[in-house]
Write a protein that holds these residues in place. Structure first.
Motif, PDB file in Angstrom:
ATOM      1  N   LEU A 288       0.985  -1.188  -0.237  1.00 51.33           N
ATOM      2  CA  LEU A 288       0.100   0.018   0.090  1.00 51.33           C
ATOM      3  C   LEU A 288       0.937   1.317   0.024  1.00 51.33           C
ATOM      4  CD1 LEU A 288      -2.755   1.451   0.115  1.00 51.33           C
ATOM      5  CD2 LEU A 288      -2.563   1.149   2.862  1.00 51.33           C
ATOM      6  N   PRO A 289       1.980   1.519   0.771  1.00 48.76           N
ATOM      7  CA  PRO A 289       2.988   2.450   0.751  1.00 48.76           C
ATOM      8  C   PRO A 289       3.163   2.815  -0.837  1.00 48.76           C
ATOM      9  CG  PRO A 289       3.085   1.459   2.524  1.00 48.76           C
ATOM     10  CD  PRO A 289       2.305   0.249   2.031  1.00 48.76           C
ATOM     11  N   GLY A 290       3.779   1.690  -1.311  1.00 48.93           N
ATOM     12  CA  GLY A 290       4.084   1.958  -2.793  1.00 48.93           C
ATOM     13  C   GLY A 290       2.982   2.589  -3.546  1.00 48.93           C
ATOM     14  N   ARG A 291       1.860   1.886  -3.573  1.00 50.21           N
ATOM     15  CA  ARG A 291       0.895   2.519  -4.332  1.00 50.21           C
ATOM     16  C   ARG A 291       0.426   3.819  -4.163  1.00 50.21           C
ATOM     17  NH1 ARG A 291      -3.822  -1.220  -2.871  1.00 50.21           N
ATOM     18  NH2 ARG A 291      -2.422  -2.448  -1.179  1.00 50.21           N
ATOM     19  N   ILE A 292       0.508   4.232  -2.645  1.00 49.50           N
ATOM     20  CA  ILE A 292       0.349   5.666  -2.495  1.00 49.50           C
ATOM     21  C   ILE A 292       1.493   6.781  -3.193  1.00 49.50           C
ATOM     22  CG2 ILE A 292       0.317   7.294  -0.528  1.00 49.50           C
ATOM     23  CD1 ILE A 292      -1.021   5.097   1.093  1.00 49.50           C
ATOM     24  N   CYS A 293       2.607   6.237  -2.894  1.00 50.07           N
ATOM     25  CA  CYS A 293       3.610   7.162  -3.212  1.00 50.07           C
ATOM     26  C   CYS A 293       3.802   7.045  -4.682  1.00 50.07           C
ATOM     27  CB  CYS A 293       5.072   6.654  -2.634  1.00 50.07           C
ATOM     28  SG  CYS A 293       5.114   6.860  -0.869  1.00 50.07           S
ATOM     29  N   ALA A 294       3.395   6.131  -5.681  1.00 48.56           N
ATOM     30  CA  ALA A 294       3.427   6.047  -7.001  1.00 48.56           C
ATOM     31  C   ALA A 294       2.798   7.357  -7.245  1.00 48.56           C
ATOM     32  CB  ALA A 294       2.918   4.595  -7.481  1.00 48.56           C
ATOM     33  N   ILE A 295       1.387   7.511  -6.984  1.00 52.66           N
ATOM     34  CA  ILE A 295       0.743   8.473  -7.217  1.00 52.66           C
ATOM     35  C   ILE A 295       1.346  10.063  -7.103  1.00 52.66           C
ATOM     36  CG2 ILE A 295      -1.557   9.817  -7.034  1.00 52.66           C
ATOM     37  CD1 ILE A 295      -2.926   6.946  -6.729  1.00 52.66           C
ATOM     38  N   ALA A 296       1.876   9.967  -5.687  1.00 55.61           N
ATOM     39  CA  ALA A 296       2.286  11.274  -5.465  1.00 55.61           C
ATOM     40  C   ALA A 296       3.722  11.465  -6.364  1.00 55.61           C
ATOM     41  CB  ALA A 296       2.869  11.068  -3.793  1.00 55.61           C
ATOM     42  N   ASP A 297       4.429  10.462  -6.732  1.00 56.01           N
ATOM     43  CA  ASP A 297       5.535  10.528  -7.259  1.00 56.01           C
ATOM     44  C   ASP A 297       5.264  10.930  -8.804  1.00 56.01           C
ATOM     45  OD1 ASP A 297       8.542  10.707  -7.555  1.00 56.01           O
ATOM     46  OD2 ASP A 297       8.200   8.587  -8.626  1.00 56.01           O
ATOM     47  N   VAL A 298       4.422  10.343  -9.539  1.00 58.20           N
ATOM     48  CA  VAL A 298       4.335  10.641 -10.716  1.00 58.20           C
ATOM     49  C   VAL A 298       3.511  12.229 -10.864  1.00 58.20           C
ATOM     50  CG1 VAL A 298       2.638   9.938 -12.542  1.00 58.20           C
ATOM     51  CG2 VAL A 298       3.969   8.367 -11.389  1.00 58.20           C
ATOM     52  N   PHE A 299       2.753  12.426 -10.024  1.00 54.38           N
ATOM     53  CA  PHE A 299       2.143  13.837 -10.311  1.00 54.38           C
ATOM     54  C   PHE A 299       3.084  14.771 -10.179  1.00 54.38           C
ATOM     55  CE2 PHE A 299       0.124  17.541  -8.232  1.00 54.38           C
ATOM     56  CZ  PHE A 299      -0.716  17.966  -9.280  1.00 54.38           C
ATOM     57  N   ASP A 300       4.088  14.598  -9.153  1.00 55.03           N
ATOM     58  CA  ASP A 300       5.270  15.553  -8.642  1.00 55.03           C
ATOM     59  C   ASP A 300       6.024  15.526 -10.107  1.00 55.03           C
ATOM     60  OD1 ASP A 300       6.085  17.521  -6.785  1.00 55.03           O
ATOM     61  OD2 ASP A 300       7.791  16.649  -7.166  1.00 55.03           O
ATOM     62  N   ALA A 301       6.589  14.300 -10.506  1.00 62.10           N
ATOM     63  CA  ALA A 301       7.363  14.316 -11.783  1.00 62.10           C
ATOM     64  C   ALA A 301       6.480  15.028 -13.007  1.00 62.10           C
ATOM     65  CB  ALA A 301       7.455  12.759 -12.025  1.00 62.10           C
ATOM     66  N   LEU A 302       5.374  14.946 -13.185  1.00 64.16           N
ATOM     67  CA  LEU A 302       4.741  15.609 -14.316  1.00 64.16           C
ATOM     68  C   LEU A 302       4.686  17.215 -14.303  1.00 64.16           C
ATOM     69  CD1 LEU A 302       1.756  13.386 -14.806  1.00 64.16           C
ATOM     70  CD2 LEU A 302       3.368  13.552 -16.327  1.00 64.16           C
ATOM     71  N   THR A 303       4.489  17.567 -13.105  1.00 63.81           N
ATOM     72  CA  THR A 303       4.516  18.913 -12.819  1.00 63.81           C
ATOM     73  C   THR A 303       5.734  19.670 -12.471  1.00 63.81           C
ATOM     74  OG1 THR A 303       3.692  18.519 -10.512  1.00 63.81           O
ATOM     75  CG2 THR A 303       1.947  18.998 -12.134  1.00 63.81           C
ATOM     76  N   SER A 304       6.903  19.084 -12.582  1.00 65.09           N
ATOM     77  CA  SER A 304       8.000  19.496 -12.226  1.00 65.09           C
ATOM     78  C   SER A 304       8.841  19.307 -13.369  1.00 65.09           C
ATOM     79  CB  SER A 304       8.889  18.681 -11.008  1.00 65.09           C
ATOM     80  OG  SER A 304       7.818  18.610  -9.986  1.00 65.09           O
ATOM     81  N   LYS A 305       9.931  20.375 -13.386  1.00 65.83           N
ATOM     82  CA  LYS A 305      11.083  20.219 -14.494  1.00 65.83           C
ATOM     83  C   LYS A 305      11.860  19.271 -14.193  1.00 65.83           C
ATOM     84  CE  LYS A 305      14.277  23.146 -17.082  1.00 65.83           C
ATOM     85  NZ  LYS A 305      14.964  24.486 -17.012  1.00 65.83           N
ATOM     86  N   ARG A 306      12.320  18.491 -15.207  1.00 70.14           N
ATOM     87  CA  ARG A 306      13.439  17.395 -15.031  1.00 70.14           C
ATOM     88  C   ARG A 306      14.666  17.561 -16.224  1.00 70.14           C
ATOM     89  NH1 ARG A 306      11.255  12.967 -11.997  1.00 70.14           N
ATOM     90  NH2 ARG A 306      10.361  14.230 -10.112  1.00 70.14           N
ATOM     91  N   PRO A 307      15.540  16.753 -16.135  1.00 66.20           N
ATOM     92  CA  PRO A 307      16.536  17.076 -16.938  1.00 66.20           C
ATOM     93  C   PRO A 307      16.076  16.771 -18.544  1.00 66.20           C
ATOM     94  CG  PRO A 307      17.427  15.839 -15.146  1.00 66.20           C
ATOM     95  CD  PRO A 307      15.782  16.025 -15.219  1.00 66.20           C
TER      96      PRO A 307
END
Length: 354
Positions: A288-307
């Motif tokens: 469950l913690p992995g499923r929760i963090c997957a959503i948080a991580d992807v949303f932040d990756a989409l809305t953040s600048k990356r290399p």
């Protein structure tokens, strides 16, 4: 490319055949070792040999059995083997493939064909060796960093949590991320955990531990981690090792926070439909913690600048998140994410990189 001289073992019971292959290959710049039969070949075959060229019809041990023994030995199992043979029946070729041969050259040997096939196999062996050397160096580096990090993270009080934060900062700094990313990731994950009705202790555990999700990137080369363009298949395979690296760094700790960080690190790239990595887990088999963090991580990756990309606006990111329902993301948790979108946006705004 390496400048070393590649070593080829030529095995044939006919001296004139060995001489022909030796002279042809020496002219191409290779170092040649000869053996008159399989038994002699095994006396000189070791990790220094980059390719074996062997006849099929030989006394005592034929070429098929020789290849089987090469593949059965862990020290030689990945050395490419080309069979040089007059055999042309389909079943003979099938037998050779089943034994473990990589390629064939028919007698009489065509020098141009020999050059092309040998060059191809040598290239394959060189790439295998580079990957093995990288893996060995990476393991040593991980062991060193693991020892250092475990020594630093030994208590559960405020100083312990502060050490965890510094560890996360180190990983994110290597990835050119910001402190704000850590705060967003922590708060997104804690919000989802709270709205899923987890108890207070579990919410706090996820809040403290979720920023450790990408600590394994410490073990990924900067040339891959910071590459501005798409990764090739080899680079992507290396990048996909970071969840396991993270779990190895954090695993078997006496800290509940670090143990939870190991679970999140290893599982946050798994997908609901089983297409994720590193283990291809699906559905509720993903912690469950992995499923929760997957959503948080992807949303932040989409809305953040990356290399490799600019930041997407929320208007662009949200439809992408919705497309992941039941594919990438747990449908129920994603529903909770959208039900609390105003709080998500509030966190995003509060901990902006600006």
């Amino acid at each position: 490319m390496s400048e070393r001289k590649f070593r080829i073992l030529v095995v044939d019971d006919e001296p004139h055949n060995r001489t022909l292959l030796r002279l042809s290959l020496q002219n191409l710049g290779y170092e040649i070792v000869e053996a008159e039969n399989a038994l002699k070949a095994f006396e000189v075959l070791n990790r220094d040999v980059d390719l074996v060229l062997t006849d099929v019809m030989m006394p005592e041990i034929d070429g098929f059995e020789m290849v089987r023994r090469i593949r059965a030995n862990s020290e030689t199992s990945d050395i490419p083997v080309i069979m040089v043979t007059t055999l042309s029946k389909k079943q003979d070729r099938i037998t050779a493939i089943e034994a473990g041969a990589n390629d064939f050259i028919c007698k009489p040997v065509d020098i141009l064909e020999l050059k092309v096939r040998v060059k191809s196999m040598i290239k394959q062996k060189e790439q295998q060796d580079e990957i093995k050397n990288f893996a060995s160096e990476l393991n040593h580096m991980i062991e060193d960093k693991t020892a250092q990090l475990r020594k630093a993270i030994v208590e559960l009080d405020h100083a312990h949590k502060e050490s965890i934060l510094h560890l996360c900062n180190a990983a994110e700094y290597k990835d050119e991320e910001t402190a704000a990313h850590i705060l967003r990731m922590s708060n997104y994950s804690a919000l989802l955990a709270h709205e899923l009705k987890l108890d207070r202790e579990e919410v706090e555990l996820i809040r403290i531990s979720s920023p450790m999700h990408d600590v394994g990137k410490i073990g990924i080369p900067d040339s891959i981690l910071l590459k501005p363009g798409p990764l090739d298949s080899n680079e992507w395979n290396i990048m996909k090792t970071h969840p396991v690296i993270g779990a190895k760094i954090l695993g078997r700790s006496n800290s509940k926070y670090v143990n939870m960080g190991a679970i999140i690190a290893e599982s946050h790239h798994e997908k609901w439909d089983g297409s994720g990595y590193p283990h291809g887990l699906s559905g509720e088999n993903i912690p469950l913690p992995g499923r929760i963090c997957a959503i948080a991580d992807v949303f932040d990756a989409l809305t953040s600048k990356r290399p490799y990309k600019e930041a997407f606006s929320t208007e662009v990111a949200l439809p992408i998140m919705q497309e992941g329902k039941g594919v990438h993301f747990d449908p129920h948790i994603l529903g909770v994410f959208f039900d609390n979108l105003d709080k998500i946006i509030e966190i995003k705004t509060k901990y902006s990189d600006l």
